[in-house]
Scaffold this motif. Structure first.
Motif, PDB file in Angstrom:
ATOM      1  N   CYS A 254      20.541  22.270 -42.025  1.00 33.62           N
ATOM      2  CA  CYS A 254      19.889  21.041 -41.589  1.00 33.62           C
ATOM      3  C   CYS A 254      20.005  19.977 -42.673  1.00 33.62           C
ATOM      4  O   CYS A 254      19.658  20.223 -43.828  1.00 33.62           O
ATOM      5  CB  CYS A 254      18.417  21.293 -41.258  1.00 33.62           C
ATOM      6  N   LYS A 255      20.513  18.835 -42.288  1.00 35.57           N
ATOM      7  CA  LYS A 255      20.551  17.671 -43.170  1.00 35.57           C
ATOM      8  C   LYS A 255      19.464  16.718 -42.688  1.00 35.57           C
ATOM      9  O   LYS A 255      19.340  16.466 -41.484  1.00 35.57           O
ATOM     10  CB  LYS A 255      21.921  17.006 -43.107  1.00 35.57           C
ATOM     11  N   VAL A 256      18.673  16.183 -43.625  1.00 40.54           N
ATOM     12  CA  VAL A 256      17.555  15.308 -43.267  1.00 40.54           C
ATOM     13  C   VAL A 256      17.719  13.970 -43.974  1.00 40.54           C
ATOM     14  O   VAL A 256      17.884  13.915 -45.186  1.00 40.54           O
ATOM     15  CB  VAL A 256      16.203  15.940 -43.655  1.00 40.54           C
ATOM     16  N   LEU A 257      17.668  12.886 -43.197  1.00 40.48           N
ATOM     17  CA  LEU A 257      17.750  11.539 -43.738  1.00 40.48           C
ATOM     18  C   LEU A 257      16.478  10.775 -43.398  1.00 40.48           C
ATOM     19  O   LEU A 257      15.923  10.938 -42.307  1.00 40.48           O
ATOM     20  CB  LEU A 257      18.962  10.798 -43.163  1.00 40.48           C
ATOM     21  N   LYS A 258      16.037   9.946 -44.318  1.00 41.22           N
ATOM     22  CA  LYS A 258      14.848   9.141 -44.091  1.00 41.22           C
ATOM     23  C   LYS A 258      15.224   7.830 -43.397  1.00 41.22           C
ATOM     24  O   LYS A 258      16.199   7.180 -43.767  1.00 41.22           O
ATOM     25  CB  LYS A 258      14.134   8.837 -45.405  1.00 41.22           C
ATOM     26  N   VAL A 259      14.414   7.452 -42.399  1.00 40.59           N
ATOM     27  CA  VAL A 259      14.651   6.235 -41.623  1.00 40.59           C
ATOM     28  C   VAL A 259      13.428   5.338 -41.743  1.00 40.59           C
ATOM     29  O   VAL A 259      12.358   5.674 -41.225  1.00 40.59           O
ATOM     30  CB  VAL A 259      14.907   6.569 -40.144  1.00 40.59           C
ATOM     31  N   PRO A 260      13.548   4.199 -42.413  1.00 43.82           N
ATOM     32  CA  PRO A 260      12.385   3.309 -42.524  1.00 43.82           C
ATOM     33  C   PRO A 260      11.980   2.759 -41.164  1.00 43.82           C
ATOM     34  O   PRO A 260      12.825   2.517 -40.303  1.00 43.82           O
ATOM     35  CB  PRO A 260      12.885   2.193 -43.446  1.00 43.82           C
ATOM     36  N   ILE A 261      10.688   2.595 -40.969  1.00 47.93           N
ATOM     37  CA  ILE A 261      10.173   1.957 -39.760  1.00 47.93           C
ATOM     38  C   ILE A 261       9.804   0.524 -40.155  1.00 47.93           C
ATOM     39  O   ILE A 261       8.735   0.275 -40.714  1.00 47.93           O
ATOM     40  CB  ILE A 261       8.949   2.692 -39.200  1.00 47.93           C
ATOM     41  N   GLY A 262      10.696  -0.406 -39.918  1.00 50.04           N
ATOM     42  CA  GLY A 262      10.442  -1.788 -40.296  1.00 50.04           C
ATOM     43  C   GLY A 262      11.366  -2.285 -41.395  1.00 50.04           C
ATOM     44  O   GLY A 262      12.199  -1.535 -41.928  1.00 50.04           O
ATOM     45  N   VAL A 263      11.213  -3.548 -41.753  1.00 48.17           N
ATOM     46  CA  VAL A 263      12.143  -4.202 -42.679  1.00 48.17           C
ATOM     47  C   VAL A 263      11.578  -4.286 -44.098  1.00 48.17           C
ATOM     48  O   VAL A 263      11.868  -5.226 -44.841  1.00 48.17           O
ATOM     49  CB  VAL A 263      12.513  -5.615 -42.159  1.00 48.17           C
ATOM     50  N   TRP A 264      10.807  -3.293 -44.485  1.00 45.98           N
ATOM     51  CA  TRP A 264      10.188  -3.292 -45.799  1.00 45.98           C
ATOM     52  C   TRP A 264      11.095  -2.842 -46.956  1.00 45.98           C
ATOM     53  O   TRP A 264      10.787  -3.127 -48.122  1.00 45.98           O
ATOM     54  CB  TRP A 264       8.927  -2.424 -45.798  1.00 45.98           C
ATOM     55  N   PRO A 265      12.230  -2.142 -46.703  1.00 48.87           N
ATOM     56  CA  PRO A 265      13.035  -1.692 -47.844  1.00 48.87           C
ATOM     57  C   PRO A 265      13.676  -2.842 -48.613  1.00 48.87           C
ATOM     58  O   PRO A 265      13.941  -3.924 -48.064  1.00 48.87           O
ATOM     59  CB  PRO A 265      14.117  -0.814 -47.193  1.00 48.87           C
ATOM     60  N   LYS A 266      13.966  -2.604 -49.870  1.00 51.89           N
ATOM     61  CA  LYS A 266      14.625  -3.593 -50.723  1.00 51.89           C
ATOM     62  C   LYS A 266      16.099  -3.730 -50.365  1.00 51.89           C
ATOM     63  O   LYS A 266      16.659  -4.830 -50.372  1.00 51.89           O
ATOM     64  CB  LYS A 266      14.469  -3.187 -52.189  1.00 51.89           C
ATOM     65  N   ASP A 267      16.733  -2.619 -50.040  1.00 52.23           N
ATOM     66  CA  ASP A 267      18.153  -2.605 -49.716  1.00 52.23           C
ATOM     67  C   ASP A 267      18.404  -3.210 -48.336  1.00 52.23           C
ATOM     68  O   ASP A 267      17.735  -2.856 -47.355  1.00 52.23           O
ATOM     69  CB  ASP A 267      18.674  -1.161 -49.754  1.00 52.23           C
ATOM     70  N   LYS A 268      19.390  -4.118 -48.226  1.00 51.69           N
ATOM     71  CA  LYS A 268      19.636  -4.818 -46.964  1.00 51.69           C
ATOM     72  C   LYS A 268      20.051  -3.861 -45.847  1.00 51.69           C
ATOM     73  O   LYS A 268      19.613  -4.008 -44.701  1.00 51.69           O
ATOM     74  CB  LYS A 268      20.715  -5.890 -47.155  1.00 51.69           C
ATOM     75  N   LYS A 269      20.900  -2.892 -46.172  1.00 50.35           N
ATOM     76  CA  LYS A 269      21.337  -1.942 -45.147  1.00 50.35           C
ATOM     77  C   LYS A 269      20.154  -1.147 -44.614  1.00 50.35           C
ATOM     78  O   LYS A 269      20.031  -0.927 -43.401  1.00 50.35           O
ATOM     79  CB  LYS A 269      22.393  -1.001 -45.723  1.00 50.35           C
ATOM     80  N   MET A 270      19.274  -0.719 -45.507  1.00 48.37           N
ATOM     81  CA  MET A 270      18.106   0.015 -45.062  1.00 48.37           C
ATOM     82  C   MET A 270      17.158  -0.869 -44.259  1.00 48.37           C
ATOM     83  O   MET A 270      16.464  -0.400 -43.353  1.00 48.37           O
ATOM     84  CB  MET A 270      17.373   0.633 -46.258  1.00 48.37           C
ATOM     85  N   ARG A 271      17.134  -2.183 -44.569  1.00 46.50           N
ATOM     86  CA  ARG A 271      16.332  -3.101 -43.757  1.00 46.50           C
ATOM     87  C   ARG A 271      16.870  -3.177 -42.329  1.00 46.50           C
ATOM     88  O   ARG A 271      16.102  -3.231 -41.368  1.00 46.50           O
ATOM     89  CB  ARG A 271      16.298  -4.495 -44.387  1.00 46.50           C
ATOM     90  N   LEU A 272      18.198  -3.202 -42.199  1.00 47.86           N
ATOM     91  CA  LEU A 272      18.792  -3.228 -40.857  1.00 47.86           C
ATOM     92  C   LEU A 272      18.470  -1.947 -40.101  1.00 47.86           C
ATOM     93  O   LEU A 272      18.098  -1.979 -38.924  1.00 47.86           O
ATOM     94  CB  LEU A 272      20.307  -3.414 -40.959  1.00 47.86           C
ATOM     95  N   ILE A 273      18.582  -0.816 -40.781  1.00 47.01           N
ATOM     96  CA  ILE A 273      18.226   0.466 -40.161  1.00 47.01           C
ATOM     97  C   ILE A 273      16.760   0.451 -39.750  1.00 47.01           C
ATOM     98  O   ILE A 273      16.397   0.888 -38.655  1.00 47.01           O
ATOM     99  CB  ILE A 273      18.511   1.625 -41.144  1.00 47.01           C
ATOM    100  N   GLY A 274      15.909  -0.083 -40.623  1.00 45.30           N
ATOM    101  CA  GLY A 274      14.484  -0.169 -40.315  1.00 45.30           C
ATOM    102  C   GLY A 274      14.189  -1.092 -39.148  1.00 45.30           C
ATOM    103  O   GLY A 274      13.269  -0.841 -38.365  1.00 45.30           O
ATOM    104  N   LEU A 275      14.967  -2.158 -39.022  1.00 40.79           N
ATOM    105  CA  LEU A 275      14.791  -3.063 -37.883  1.00 40.79           C
ATOM    106  C   LEU A 275      15.119  -2.359 -36.579  1.00 40.79           C
ATOM    107  O   LEU A 275      14.380  -2.464 -35.594  1.00 40.79           O
ATOM    108  CB  LEU A 275      15.681  -4.297 -38.062  1.00 40.79           C
ATOM    109  N   TYR A 276      16.248  -1.620 -36.574  1.00 33.25           N
ATOM    110  CA  TYR A 276      16.600  -0.831 -35.389  1.00 33.25           C
ATOM    111  C   TYR A 276      15.485   0.165 -35.051  1.00 33.25           C
ATOM    112  O   TYR A 276      15.073   0.298 -33.898  1.00 33.25           O
ATOM    113  CB  TYR A 276      17.900  -0.059 -35.634  1.00 33.25           C
TER     114      TYR A 276
END
Length: 334
Positions: A254-276
């Motif tokens: 099992c591989k586990v990745l964290k997915v932000p809920i919302g646009v709070w991350p500093k990294d732009k790519k993670m903000r886009l993931i959080g927006l989705y």
């Protein structure tokens, strides 16, 4: 909850500093959802497949045993999660080591078929089949792809000798997960792989900005209770090692990745993931309100409850995230 090893889990997500929130409307361009790309017309299908009813303003299919809608909003959410997953995985459709030349790929509970389309494009020499209860897939698809309307919880009618079985965001809605996995196992080639991709359906927080009894956290807990009324496990994706091994699979990882809920991350790519992810969770509010929550709450209570959860969802000072599980298992060569 499932064990999360440090090696298998994404690093912590760094948040923006207080007062440095980005204007998401300026940062991320939006595009209109193309409803014409998701259609459901085929002369070969029984007319009963297309019969729908409406429950509390959301369309459901008579053929569906699942307590969530299958309307355009839900289809849009399905496609949004696919876009989010590709950002999260740097474009990978899966992590299972299936090799460079699979011949037969099947996508169980294919939904809008967007994953199957991408798989068919990636492997033009492979035969790709997408199976779902709802005929909501596009008509114009790669020549090596076809769709079949069928219930994956019934008997297997999809042929055998598959190299790869893919499933995503479906085990919470299955009443007999082991049965489905065993059927997949029996129809895989020796050495073939299965991969199941699932959220853990929890609002985690590592820095104390979301209390355990906050409305957003309670939304996921309440959804688990509501879905249980239908004989289903909303958090099945956390613990699929047991069902996979019971079905016969080996080399289960099992591989586990964290997915932000919302646009709070500093990294732009993670903000886009959080927006989705935030938009997908927001749409899930409506899906749950249409039927599952009405099993345990009154309509007025649901409205107040979800309003509070939406406030949490859009608060950039709350640093919540979900875990995304990629479960893999192999059928032994002998």
């Amino acid at each position: 909850m499932a064990e999360l090893s440090a090696a298998a889990t994404h690093d912590a997500i760094e948040a923006t500093a207080p007062g440095e929130h980005v204007d998401e409307e300026e940062e991320f361009a939006t595009s209109d959802y193309d409803a014409n790309s998701v259609t459901s017309s085929s002369d070969s299908l029984s007319s009963s497949v297309y019969q729908h009813s409406y429950e509390n303003g959301r369309r459901v299919s008579f053929a569906l045993r699942y307590p969530i809608p299958n309307d355009d909003t839900e289809q849009n959410r399905d496609d949004m999660k696919h876009a989010m997953m590709l950002e999260l995985t740097d474009g990978k459709l899966f992590f299972a080591p299936i090799g460079d030349n699979p011949q037969k790929i099947i996508d169980l509970a294919t939904g809008t078929g967007i994953w199957a389309v991408d798989a068919a494009d990636k492997y033009p020499a492979a035969t790709v089949l997408g199976v779902d209860l709802s005929p909501i897939q596009p008509l114009w698809v790669p020549p090596n792809l076809r769709f079949l309307v069928d219930d994956i919880e019934d008997g297997w009618t999809n042929g055998d000798d598959w190299d790869f079985v893919h499933m995503r965001c479906i085990t919470p809605w299955l009443k007999d997960t082991v049965k489905v996995l065993r059927q997949a196992y029996e129809n895989l080639k020796p050495g073939g792989w299965i991969e199941i991709q699932e959220f853990d359906a929890r609002a985690h927080c590592s820095d104390g900005t979301l209390a355990t009894d906050a409305p957003l956290a309670k939304f996921f807990d309440t959804a688990e209770l509501a879905v249980k009324r239908f004989g289903m496990n909303f958090r099945a994706g956390e613990n699929l090692r047991g069902p996979l091994e019971e079905a016969g699979f080996t080399n289960v990882e099992c591989k586990v990745l964290k997915v932000p809920i919302g646009v709070w991350p500093k990294d732009k790519k993670m903000r886009l993931i959080g927006l989705y992810c935030r938009n997908a969770v927001s749409d899930m509010f409506g899906a749950m309100a249409a039927k599952p929550f009405r099993e345990i709450m009154e309509p007025a209570e649901i409205e107040v409850f979800l309003a509070a959860a939406r406030n949490d969802l859009r608060n950039p000072d709350i640093h919540s995230y979900e875990n995304y599980y990629f479960w893999m298992g192999q059928k032994p060569l002998a």
